[in-house]
Design an enzyme around this catalytic site. Sequence first.
Site, mmCIF file in Angstrom:
data_model
loop_
_atom_site.group_PDB
_atom_site.id
_atom_site.type_symbol
_atom_site.label_atom_id
_atom_site.label_comp_id
_atom_site.label_asym_id
_atom_site.label_seq_id
_atom_site.Cartn_x
_atom_site.Cartn_y
_atom_site.Cartn_z
ATOM 1 C CE LYS A 1 -3.037 -52.297 -52.014
ATOM 2 N NZ LYS A 1 -2.337 -51.878 -50.784
ATOM 3 C CB SER B 1 -0.004 -54.936 -49.712
ATOM 4 O OG SER B 1 -0.651 -53.697 -49.439
ATOM 5 C CB SER C 1 1.162 -51.440 -47.968
ATOM 6 O OG SER C 1 1.367 -52.668 -47.322
#
Length: 495
Positions: free
Chosen positions: A78, A158, A182
Amino acid sequence: MSDLNKLGLAEARDALRKGETTSVELTDACLTAIDAADALNAFVHKTPEIAMERAKAADARIKEGDAPSMCGLPIGIKDLFCTKGVPSQAASKILEGFKPEYESTVSQQLADAGAVMLGKLNMDEFAMGSSNETSVYGNAVSPWRRGNDDAQLTPGGSSGGSASAVAADLCLAATGTDTGGSIRQPAAFVGITGIKPTYGRCSRWGIVAFASSLDQAGPMTKNVRDAAIMLETMCGHDPKDSTSAELAVPDFEAMLTGDIKGKKIGIPKEYRMDGMPAEIEKLWSDGADMLKTAGAEIVDISLPHTKYALPAYYVIAPAEASSNLARYDGVRYGRRATLAQGDGITEMYEKTRAEGFGHEVQRRVMIGTYVLSAGFYDAYYNRARRVRTLIKKDFEDVFAAGVDAILTPATPSAAFGLGEMTEADPVQMYLNDVFTVTVNLAGLPGISVPAGLDKQGLPLGLQLIGRPWEEGDLLNTAYALETAAGFVAKPAKWW
C-alpha cells in the site's frame, strides 16, 4: 504450472519448496497480470526491476534450504508504507516527488523474509475514505461487476488498491492499513480475507500517519491460511515505535486446526441496525449457524455504547489527523506551491496546503483543528476519549464473561458504484464504517471473511472480533467459518 498469479501464498510457497516453479516465474506472471490490468488502477508505482532482483535472490535462498514462509512470494505494498527509493505519496498531491531514504519496519520485515515487492498500491488520500475515490491517482476500481451491469464499483477504502489487486490476482497478497475499517471493509467488498491485528502488534514506524492511536497494518490475502502466514512476518516488537508491543509472535499458521468446539461466540444486539438489508441479516444468521454446527456455542451479548462509536471516532480520528498532517507545509519535502512576489511564509503554508490536500483531507483537518481548539477541546475531544474508554470496557466485560470471539457483519451493504455516494453528504460515506470502528477504538483484532454473494452476485463478508493479542485463536475461528462458508467465487475478467 499455468496461471501462477492465481495461487495463494501457501500454495505458492509449497510449489516453490517442491521445485515446481520459481520465484522468477511467479513474479513474471504477476507483472504480466499487472500490466494487463491498468483499467483497475490498483498499482500506481510499478517496480518490476526491484521485483525481479528480489525474486532471483529468493530463488537462490530457497535452493540453500533455509527460506522462511514468505520467501519468493510476490506481494503489493500500500502506498502508505515508506519504501526506500520508491515514491511513497500516501495518494496525496502534497507528497509529490517524495522518495524516502528509509524503509518502513513492516515492508522491511517482509523484504528480509524474502517477499518480492511488485509495486505500490492505490488508496484513499492519507487513508481517509471508504471508497478509494479521494486518491490523487484517480479511483481504484473493483474487479467485480453487478450482474450484467457495466458500472464501475468501488473496491472499498482506504486500502482499495490492495483489495482490487488481490481479488484480481495481480499479486498473491498485499499490505493494508486499518484506522476505522480500511482493511476489513475493502476485503469484504471484493471477497478476500483481511485482518487488522491488535493495536501494537505491527510496527507503525515508516507508515504515513493518519490517526496514531488507531492506525494498524495488516495483510490482505486470498484466504485465512495466507493471512496467518503473512501476519506472522509483519508482526514483532520494534524499538523505533513506542506503541509496539514487546510480545512473542506465535506461529499463527500452526494454530489453524479448524477445531472451535466449546468456543463461545457472541452476537451483539446493538449491531442489528434499523434498515439493515435482509441479505446482510441472513448472512449474519447463517454465519452464526455455521459456527454452531462447527461446535461453538452462540450467545447473545450487549455492547451498550456501540451507538456512540461513529461520532467518537469522527472526533478522535480527525483530531489526530490535524495534528499529524501539520508537518506537510512545503518546507522540507514534497510539493511546494508557486509563490507570488511579496508572499511570505504564511502564504507559502496556505497555498501549499490548499493545493496539496484534497477536499476530504481538508475537511477532516478542519474538523480536527476545530475539536482541538481552546473552546471545544473539553466539549468534543475529551468527551470522545471518555466514550472510547466506555466502548473498550464494553468489550472487556464481554470477554471477561467468557466470550472468545464476536461475530458481526463486516459492512452494511455490498460494494456500491463509484460516484454513487457523492461528496454532497459525507456522513453517508462515513456510515460504511459502522461495524468496524469499534474495533479500532478498543484496539482489538478483527478479521473479515468472505461468506456469500448478494442477489447481484457481489461478495459479502462477516467480521470476527477477537480478544487482544489472541490473533491465533481469532484466525482459527475465522478458518472454521471460511471452511463452513466454502466461498470460492471470483470476479469474471472484464479488464
